[in-house]
Design a protein around this motif. Structure first.
Motif, mmCIF file in Angstrom:
data_model
loop_
_atom_site.group_PDB
_atom_site.id
_atom_site.type_symbol
_atom_site.label_atom_id
_atom_site.label_comp_id
_atom_site.label_asym_id
_atom_site.label_seq_id
_atom_site.Cartn_x
_atom_site.Cartn_y
_atom_site.Cartn_z
ATOM 1 N N THR A 42 0.848 -1.192 0.000
ATOM 2 C CA THR A 42 0.000 0.000 0.000
ATOM 3 C C THR A 42 0.880 1.237 0.000
ATOM 4 O OG1 THR A 42 -1.544 -1.254 1.321
ATOM 5 C CG2 THR A 42 -1.911 1.111 1.200
ATOM 6 N N TYR A 44 0.791 5.257 0.393
ATOM 7 C CA TYR A 44 0.029 6.445 0.762
ATOM 8 C C TYR A 44 0.806 7.671 0.293
ATOM 9 C CZ TYR A 44 -1.814 10.176 3.764
ATOM 10 O OH TYR A 44 -2.326 11.359 4.237
ATOM 11 N N GLU A 46 1.345 11.137 0.698
ATOM 12 C CA GLU A 46 1.012 12.132 1.725
ATOM 13 C C GLU A 46 0.700 13.499 1.121
ATOM 14 O OE1 GLU A 46 3.694 13.400 5.252
ATOM 15 O OE2 GLU A 46 3.022 11.364 5.644
ATOM 16 N N TYR A 51 -4.254 7.123 -1.784
ATOM 17 C CA TYR A 51 -3.671 5.790 -1.681
ATOM 18 C C TYR A 51 -3.557 5.129 -3.038
ATOM 19 C CZ TYR A 51 -4.420 5.883 3.347
ATOM 20 O OH TYR A 51 -4.376 6.203 4.664
#
Lengths: 798, 202
Positions: A42, A44, A46, A51
């Protein structure tokens, strides 16, 4: 999954940016160890609060990016979550190495399955929750939590661990990965360890852990400080304890400072003191203890590399029971037959002769680095300085001069390579070099117990662990050690001839005085050790372990060179420079069951030792102090076998029962007699009430039942008082009768906030104040063991 | 971020580290010089114990009970008995305890070590089968708790007989009693325990 997320991502991006942002970022997530792509990781983003997921080839794409910094957080099951910052400048590609399989690299502790060092050895881990109960005691006391581990004691404060009937040089002790070198050969030389500096202790029966040494005929004890947490935090704990018996008190404090960057620092200090202990019916005069410990470490602990600098210091002043000081066998005979200590005085904190003052410094520096698709390399240097002073009862101004004054310095270097790129085929190999220098100070005015010597060790080992399938793990190891001891020893001419050395060793005499020869014995030993083992999972909650281990142990300085009077035992002890190494073949099998209510570990072992070195009486000598028995180190063939059982049963939500039982037999095969100092059958039963909702309160009652040892060698002897020809038997062999003790322990933890808590523990040892003597206490001839002891301990965690 | 772990910098660091370790070991090994250790002559050895009994009325009537232990308590000892007591005679005993391990530097253990610490020592005598009695002299040295140490004693030989004479030196006794003159004690440790067998009164 991937596409809707990207849509969201794109929308967010369009909202936030209006400049010329058309660049594409392609990321590739791979396993650090073997380079395999990690699909499903996964990601992410920021910067975009979005995602995405890595595809089957480990790759992911983020489109329409502007130039600038992109912050990504990548996570995957079993991996440490990683945050990286990437400078996007046009279309950008970046490879992200995930640190995979942390459990398998023993970097994290899994709940309910303490990280063991070995896979197929009989290993038991004692966690800090149990260790904290032993803050005021010693290593040897704590290890008795493991079934099959007992201790051989000289009084109550000199406690040596004994694993399956073997002790001293046959047990390796590792403190923070440094093999302790502290003159471990003598029964009255306790390991120089401050138990408060350990967070976790592993006990390995037998020599299965070859990386630590090939001479662990009995076993290996591994002490580890707390694991490093990689986050910005400060935490610590402080323990205050007090006990009624000996009016003892102890304080220990640890403070940790950790940084997310991997930097860490820890300091720990402890002090304990007690005065004269008390048996149920009398004081045990001169059994006080004063112990100071300090340890500090700092370093950097990153996944890919790190280093540690560690220093620890311990200083112990230990009183030896006054009544055990004897001058002749008549004194010994009187002591045994009166059944009472000859000297009992009122309580005091004073420690007088006979006593020991031992200091131990340990310093180490280690460095490790992990290489991609390869494994981990560790380098270490350590230095130890062990100084042992033994004060005897002497005359005049010699009173302040120790009778034994030994300084043992040890330097070791160590390199270890751990190949774990393929977690199903792990390989580990390494080399170790060690130099040791023993100095016996001649200013004692007492002939040297242990001579000056230099010792050189070189070792190389290779071990491997193969995971054949999910139910079968095999491991094997091979080790070679070379030891060279180069001593300078004075022999009395009378002893030299009496031992027959004049015929065999006349070439090693390098000097002589009117009464003594100075000799230069140089001995080399080549030792091979090996192990093979298998772990078979029978089903989800049980497994079998089988292991065979070959260990070779060269004779130690005491076994080679001992030559003199052992005061507290009223006997001569003579070593033999003709000795060769002893070789142990140990076979073991364990069954481990982990059912919902019932846990069972049953460990069987059979250890046959060729040329087993042990001390036994052989002769008599009439001296100016009357007759004395002569005990000589002998080599024989020995067999030890037994079973250790540990089981727990959950009776209900709050009640638990635990049993720990050990049964062992040991025989001298040449003389067909039992071995001396083998623990008797013992069984511990403990019932515990626990209520987590009430301040994690628990209370337990433990029954300790130690049988009488019926199998012992009869080394009794008869002394004749020449005055009137009266003969009396000195019974040094018959073990004391069986005993049963009850112990109570209770604790509760009060939590003030997320980080602060107070643990209060109240215990009563020997609840019924039972008088007893322990076969494995060398001072059992002179006094009973400890009476009731009430302990109170406060532990602050913050 | 350049992830290339096998770069030369790291190898250099590692090599330096290993080199440093080896040097440290070498320095300490080499500083260990090859000088031979010096011999230790046991300081608290008692190699020669002798009891010399001299007839108060006849300086030529001497009985010597001697014990020789060249290695002190670390080795075997031998008794030598010279002369025999004369029935009815009174003897003064002179004690001697020496450490003669170094023949050039004989230590007087009795006068240098024991008498200066008389309050921690006590001589105990015993006889069996031989008609000897003992009195601790009024000028005897004071031992523990006001007792007489047992260094200056007078012995009376009774009827002709043969038997054993024992001398013990007790270090740090718990209690002593000299009321029967031979003396007795509890506790402590024996520094000397010698029995002379076959001593005669003629």
């Amino acid at each position: 999954m991937k596409h809707p997320l990207l849509v969201v991502l794109l929308c967010l991006y369009n909202l936030a940016h209006s400049q010329n942002c058309t660049h594409t970022f392609i990321g590739e997530v791979v396993d650090f160890h073997d380079g395999t792509p990690m699909s499903g990781a996964t990601i992410y983003v920021e910067t975009l609060n979005a995602y995405t997921t890595a595809g089957i080839n480990g790759k992911f794409t983020i489109k329409n990016l502007c130039n600038g910094v992109l912050t990504l957080t990548i996570s995957h099951i079993g991996c440490e979550t990683q945050q990286i910052q990437i400078n996007v400048d046009g279309d950008t590609y970046y490879k992200i190495n995930m640190e995979h399989h942390l459990e398998e690299l023993d970097e994290v502790k899994i709940k309910n399955n303490s990280s063991k060092t070995t896979k197929t050895a009989q290993e038991t881990v004692i966690e800090s929750e149990v260790l904290k109960r032993y803050s005021s005691l010693s290593l040897g006391d704590a290890l008795k939590e493991v079934s099959g581990v007992s201790s051989i004691n000289t009084g109550n404060t000199i406690v040596k661990p004994m694993i399956n009937g073997l002790h001293s040089s046959r047990i390796l002790i590792l403190n923070n990965n440094v093999r302790l070198q502290d003159q471990e050969w003598g029964i009255e030389h306790a390991p120089n360890i401050d138990i408060n500096s350990a967070d976790k202790i592993s006990v390995i029966k037998g020599s299965g852990a070859l990386a630590f040494g090939g001479d662990a005929v009995g076993g290996v004890v591994i002490l580890n400080p707390s694991k490093i947490i990689r986050k910005d935090t400060v935490y610590g704990k402080t323990v205050f304890g007090g006990q009624t018996n000996g009016r003892g008190y102890n304080i220990s404090s640890t403070l940790n400072k950790n940084y997310k960057s991997g930097w860490f620092a820890q300091v720990q200090g402890s002090y304990k003191k007690n005065g004269d202990f008390r048996a149920p019916n009398y004081n045990l005069t001169n059994t006080g203890l004063d112990s100071k410990g300090f340890a500090a470490r700092f370093g950097k602990n990153k996944f890919q590399s790190g280093f540690e600098v560690f220093y620890s210091f311990i200083a112990n002043e230990i009183g030896i029971l006054a009544a055990s000081h004897i001058g002749s066998v008549f004194d010994l005979e009187r002591a045994i037959n009166t059944r009472q200590p000859i000297i009992t005085k009122s309580f005091s904190y004073n420690i007088n002769a006979p006593k020991q003052e031992v200091t131990h410094h340990l310093a180490k520096a280690s460095y490790y680095k992990r290489f991609q698709n390869f494994g981990k390399i560790t380098l270490q240097y350590d230095y130890q300085n062990n100084k042992r002073l033994e004060f005897d009862i002497r005359i005049g101004d010699r009173r302040a001069i120790p009778a034994v004054d030994l300084t043992l310095q040890t330097h070791s270097i160590f390199a270890d390579v751990n190949l774990d790129a393929n977690l199903d085929r792990k390989f580990n190999f390494g080399i170790i070099g060690r130099f040791q220098d023993n100095f016996a100070n001649p200013d004692t005015g007492v002939r040297r117990l242990i001579p000056d010597y230099n010792k050189y060790d070189f070792g190389a080992y290779a071990t491997t662990e193969w995971r054949m399938n999910s139910n079968l793990i095999l491991d094997a190891g091979l080790r070679y050690d070379f030891n060279r001891i180069d001593a300078k020893k004075f022999y009395r001419k009378s002893r030299w001839e009496e031992r027959g050395y004049d015929a065999d060793f006349s070439d090693i005499i390098i000097d002589e005085t009117p009464t003594q020869f100075l000799t230069n014995p140089v001995f080399n030993y080549h030792n091979i050790s090996a192990s093979v083992g298998a772990k078979v999972n029978l089903n989800d909650n049980s497994y079998l372990i089988g292991n065979y281990a070959l260990a070779s142990r060269p004779p130690n300085a005491s076994e080679l060179f001992s030559d003199g009077l052992h005061h507290s035992a009223a006997r001569f002890e003579l070593g033999d420079i003709r000795f060769d190494k002893e070789i142990s073949n140990r076979v073991s099998a364990s069954y481990n069951l982990n059912a919902s209510k019932f846990n069972l570990v049953a460990e069987l072992f059979y250890n046959t030792i060729k040329d087993f070195i042990y001390l036994r009486p052989l002769d008599f000598i009439t001296t100016v102090r009357g007759p004395f028995p002569i005990w000589e180190y002998q080599q024989t063939n020995a067999n030890l076998f037994g079973i250790d059982i540990n089981s727990t049963y959950k009776l209900s939500k709050h009640w638990q029962w635990r049993n720990r039982t050990a049964f062992i037999k040991g025989y001298d095969l040449k003389d067909d007699i039992p071995l001396i100092d083998i623990p008797a059958f013992n069984t511990f039963n403990q019932i515990t009430y626990n209520n987590t909702s009430w301040y994690n309160f628990s209370a337990s009652l433990k029954s300790e039942w130690v049988f009488e040892q019926n199998e012992f060698p009869d080394f009794n002897f008869e002394v004749t008082n020449q005055l009137n020809d009266s003969r009396s038997i000195v019974d040094i062999s018959t073990p004391p009768p069986a005993y049963h003790l009850l112990h109570f322990y209770s604790e509760a933890t009060f939590t003030f906030n997320k980080k602060t808590s107070l643990n209060v523990a109240l215990g009563v040892n020997n609840l019924l104040n039972t008088s007893y003597r322990n076969y494995l206490n060398q001072l059992r001839f002179f006094s009973d063991d400890l009476g009731r002891n009430i302990t109170l301990q406060l532990q602050f965690n913050y | 971020m350049n992830i290339n772990y096998l770069n030369s910098n790291i190898m250099k660091t590692s090599k330096l580290f290993i080199a440093t370790l080896f040097c440290l070991t070498l320095i300490t090994s080499c500083s260990d010089d090859d000088d031979n250790p010096i011999p230790v002559l046991e300081e608290e050895l008692i190699t020669n114990v002798s009891l010399t009994f001299v007839n108060d009325a006849d300086a030529n009537d001497v009985v010597v009970l001697a014990n020789v232990a060249p290695d002190g308590q670390e080795g075997a000892s031998n008794n030598i008995i010279n002369g025999s007591f004369t029935s009815g005679a009174t003897y003064s005993l002179t004690l001697s305890l020496l450490n003669a391990e170094d023949a050039d530097d004989v230590e007087d253990v009795l006068n240098d070590d024991i008498i200066p610490e008389a309050d921690e020592h006590f001589f105990v005598y015993a006889v069996n089968g031989i008609n000897l009695t003992v009195t601790r002299d009024s000028d005897d040295i004071e031992g523990p708790n006001g007792s007489n140490l047992g260094v200056n004693t007078t012995w009376v030989a009774g009827a002709a007989s043969t038997g054993n004479v024992q001398i013990r030196l007790v270090h740090e006794p718990e209690s002593v009693d000299d009321s029967d003159e031979f003396g007795s004690s509890t506790g402590g440790s024996e520094d000397v325990n010698i029995t002379f067998q076959g001593v005669e009164i003629q």
